[in-house]
Design an enzyme around this catalytic site. Structure first.
Site, PDB file in Angstrom:
ATOM      1  N   GLN A  25       0.272  -2.409   1.690  1.00 22.43           N
ATOM      2  CA  GLN A  25       0.761  -1.213   0.931  1.00 22.43           C
ATOM      3  C   GLN A  25       0.632  -1.044  -0.501  1.00 22.43           C
ATOM      4  OE1 GLN A  25       1.644   1.664   2.813  1.00 22.43           O
ATOM      5  NE2 GLN A  25       1.908   0.854   4.569  1.00 22.43           N
ATOM      6  N   CYS A  85      12.313   7.311  19.622  1.00 18.57           N
ATOM      7  CA  CYS A  85      11.401   7.698  20.344  1.00 18.57           C
ATOM      8  C   CYS A  85       9.919   7.825  19.681  1.00 18.57           C
ATOM      9  CB  CYS A  85      11.641   8.838  21.465  1.00 18.57           C
ATOM     10  SG  CYS A  85      11.661  10.266  20.368  1.00 18.57           S
ATOM     11  N   ALA A 134      -8.094  -2.508   5.119  1.00 19.89           N
ATOM     12  CA  ALA A 134      -8.858  -1.414   4.659  1.00 19.89           C
ATOM     13  C   ALA A 134      -8.062   0.098   5.101  1.00 19.89           C
ATOM     14  CB  ALA A 134     -10.408  -1.386   5.382  1.00 19.89           C
ATOM     15  N   HIS A 135      -7.655   0.183   6.277  1.00 18.54           N
ATOM     16  CA  HIS A 135      -7.306   1.426   6.610  1.00 18.54           C
ATOM     17  C   HIS A 135      -6.225   2.311   5.864  1.00 18.54           C
ATOM     18  CE1 HIS A 135      -3.748   1.115   9.715  1.00 18.54           C
ATOM     19  NE2 HIS A 135      -4.139  -0.175   9.640  1.00 18.54           N
ATOM     20  N   THR A 179     -18.641 -13.168  14.131  1.00 17.89           N
ATOM     21  CA  THR A 179     -19.687 -12.213  13.373  1.00 17.89           C
ATOM     22  C   THR A 179     -19.004 -11.485  12.364  1.00 17.89           C
ATOM     23  OG1 THR A 179     -21.008 -12.594  15.219  1.00 17.89           O
ATOM     24  CG2 THR A 179     -21.761 -10.708  13.662  1.00 17.89           C
ATOM     25  N   ASN A 201       6.481  -0.770   3.406  1.00 18.50           N
ATOM     26  CA  ASN A 201       5.979   0.369   4.170  1.00 18.50           C
ATOM     27  C   ASN A 201       6.872   1.636   4.577  1.00 18.50           C
ATOM     28  OD1 ASN A 201       6.674  -2.112   5.812  1.00 18.50           O
ATOM     29  ND2 ASN A 201       6.096  -0.933   7.422  1.00 18.50           N
TER      30      ASN A 201
HETATM   31  C1  PLP Z   1      -0.304  -1.439   8.098  1.00 17.32           C
HETATM   32  C2  PLP Z   1       0.519  -2.814   7.460  1.00 17.32           C
HETATM   33  C3  PLP Z   1       0.357  -3.886   8.375  1.00 17.32           C
HETATM   34  C4  PLP Z   1      -0.632  -4.244   9.320  1.00 17.32           C
HETATM   35  O1  PLP Z   1      -1.824  -3.882   8.994  1.00 17.32           O
HETATM   36  P1  PLP Z   1      -3.026  -3.776  10.168  1.00 17.32           P
HETATM   37  O2  PLP Z   1      -4.438  -3.606   9.314  1.00 17.32           O
HETATM   38  O3  PLP Z   1      -2.647  -2.268  10.543  1.00 17.32           O
HETATM   39  O4  PLP Z   1      -3.009  -4.763  11.176  1.00 17.32           O
HETATM   40  C5  PLP Z   1       0.941  -4.930   7.730  1.00 17.32           C
HETATM   41  N1  PLP Z   1       1.902  -4.994   6.642  1.00 17.32           N
HETATM   42  C6  PLP Z   1       2.144  -3.797   6.061  1.00 17.32           C
HETATM   43  C7  PLP Z   1       3.124  -3.727   5.197  1.00 17.32           C
HETATM   44  C8  PLP Z   1       1.459  -2.646   6.637  1.00 17.32           C
HETATM   45  O5  PLP Z   1       1.753  -1.577   5.917  1.00 17.32           O
END
Ligand code: PLP
Length: 408
Positions: A199, A346, A220-221, A260, A171
């Site tokens: 990723q 920071c 998903a995000h 749920t 990431n």
């Molecule tokens: C963002 C990320 C996570 C964490 O996923 P979340 O859905 O934000 O908890 C774990 N591993 C990698 C490589 C990521 O980029």
């Protein structure tokens, strides 16, 4: 500029809450939800709002149907069967479920786990907790380009190794690990293989069968879906992967994950997965070209930069650069119009510079003076040119050099 995307009665650019500045180049942290995903989710808040576990009426049936459809879309993206997809609250939970849920069942066979120093904290921290509880942990260091070699994994395996957890794509520096080769190695030795593919999913080709993966985390995000939902692929078959659930309760998700099911979020994940299946190849080619354009534009104007991560085996939308002779904090402060992630302290709750760059042997000053550019689906060529210019000006100004005459 590409044609504006339609979202209800707004066009993308007209959307009143979308400023043009700063430019968003932090798509590894999170992505904007695709308007098509939002559209797919909306009916499930106010119309088909039933509990997918309600078996006695239409509201429940419709919700369950929507969840089934989404599960199919998620499974198709990674070459899995629908029964192998466990829905979770996101990547962090998927990684925790794979590790904390997977290890107890393996105790009779051994006590040794292998991972890499470049992993996400949601893999490293659960493993460190288990190491304090008696599990033996080997943390493999990366090559200077961030790569985890098959040899380094092979050399760390013992007769007591029961789990290997290696991410598909990093990431921070975007480096792609040789997942299929590591998977083959683990399969041949009967070792469970977990992949944090959060990723990589939707960005590079992945297939749980071709790559011999037993457990795979996705979120998903990171793929233009909503925050707060993800999935864990759990291989069925012989012998089956036995997981101990993290939550006990109603026995949802075949008992692996009570709670749920968040139907609208799951529908969003499903739609995001379907779009990724359809558009990945084309989108990756576009992002790779934009990434190369950004790199070339910065390198053409700024001397003494270091590319962090592998030059070619990397996520198409990732560029990570360190700038010599620049104070990391000052560099970050100068990035007002470009939303990027910085290796400087920071920016996060964590006072240490990036553990990934440090593990790759990048010295502390260069790790702090680094910027991670994460390009995404909505990044345009105009934005890339603007960002390259903003970065070049900032770095040269901080180095006390004259900025080119066209400066305002
Ligand atoms: C963002 C990320 C996570 C964490 O996923 P979340 O859905 O934000 O908890 C774990 N591993 C990698 C490589 C990521 O980029």
């Amino acid at each position: 500029m590409s044609a504006p995307l339609r979202w209800s009665r707004f066009t993308w650019r007209e959307c009143p809450d979308v400023p043009n500045l700063p430019i968003y180049l932090d798509n590894h942290a999170t992505t904007r939800v695709d308007p098509r995903v939002v559209e797919a989710m909306l009916p499930h808040f106010t119309m088909t709002y039933g509990n997918a576990a309600s078996v006695s009426h239409r509201f429940g049936w419709e919700a369950a149907e929507a969840v089934d459809r989404s599960r199919e879309q998620i499974a198709r993206l990674i070459g899995a069967e629908v029964q192998e997809i466990i829905l979770t609250s996101g990547g962090t939970e998927s990684n925790n479920l794979a590790i904390k849920g997977g290890l107890p069942g393996l105790k009779s066979r051994g006590n040794h786990v292998v991972t890499a120093a470049t992993e996400h904290k949601s893999v490293l921290d659960p493993l460190k907790r288990l190491a304090r509880e008696g599990w033996e942990l080997t943390v493999v260091p990366p090559a200077p380009d961030g790569l985890i070699s098959v040899e380094s994994i092979a050399n760390s395996l013992t007769g007591r190794t029961v789990l290997v957890s290696i991410m598909a794509a990093n990431n921070e520096v975007g480096t792609l690990n040789p997942i299929a080769a590591i998977g083959r190695l683990c399969r041949a030795r009967g070792i469970l293989f977990h992949v944090d593919a959060i990723q990589a999913v939707g960005k590079v080709p992945l297939d749980v069968n071709d790559d011999s993966i037993d457990l795979l985390s996705l979120s998903a995000h990171k793929i233009y879906g909503p925050k707060g939902v993800g999935a864990l692929f759990v291989r069925r078959g012989d012998p089956p992967v036995r997981l101990v659930p993290l939550f006990d309760g109603g026995g949802h998700e075949r008992g692996f994950r009570s709670g749920t099911v968040a139907v609208p979020l799951v529908v969003g994940l499903g739609e995001a997965a379907a779009l990724a299946s359809l558009e990945r190849a084309e989108e990756s080619a576009r992002l790779l070209a934009l990434r190369e354009r950004l790199h070339a534009a910065i390198a053409g104007r700024v001397p003494a930069i270091r590319l962090n991560g592998h030059p070619t085996l990397r996520l198409p939308g990732n560029l990570n650069l360190s700038f010599a002779d620049v104070d990391g904090e000052a560099l970050m402060m100068a990035m007002r119009d470009v939303a990027v992630s910085s290796g400087s302290a920071c920016t996060s709750a964590n006072p240490e510079p990036s553990h990934v760059l440090r593990a790759m042997g990048v010295d502390e000053a260069m790790a702090r003076a680094s910027l991670r550019f994460g390009l995404g689906r909505f990044t345009t060529a105009e934005e890339i040119d603007f960002a390259a210019d903003a970065v070049a000006r900032a770095v040269m100004r901080l180095r006390g050099k004259n900025v080119s005459a066209d400066a305002p």
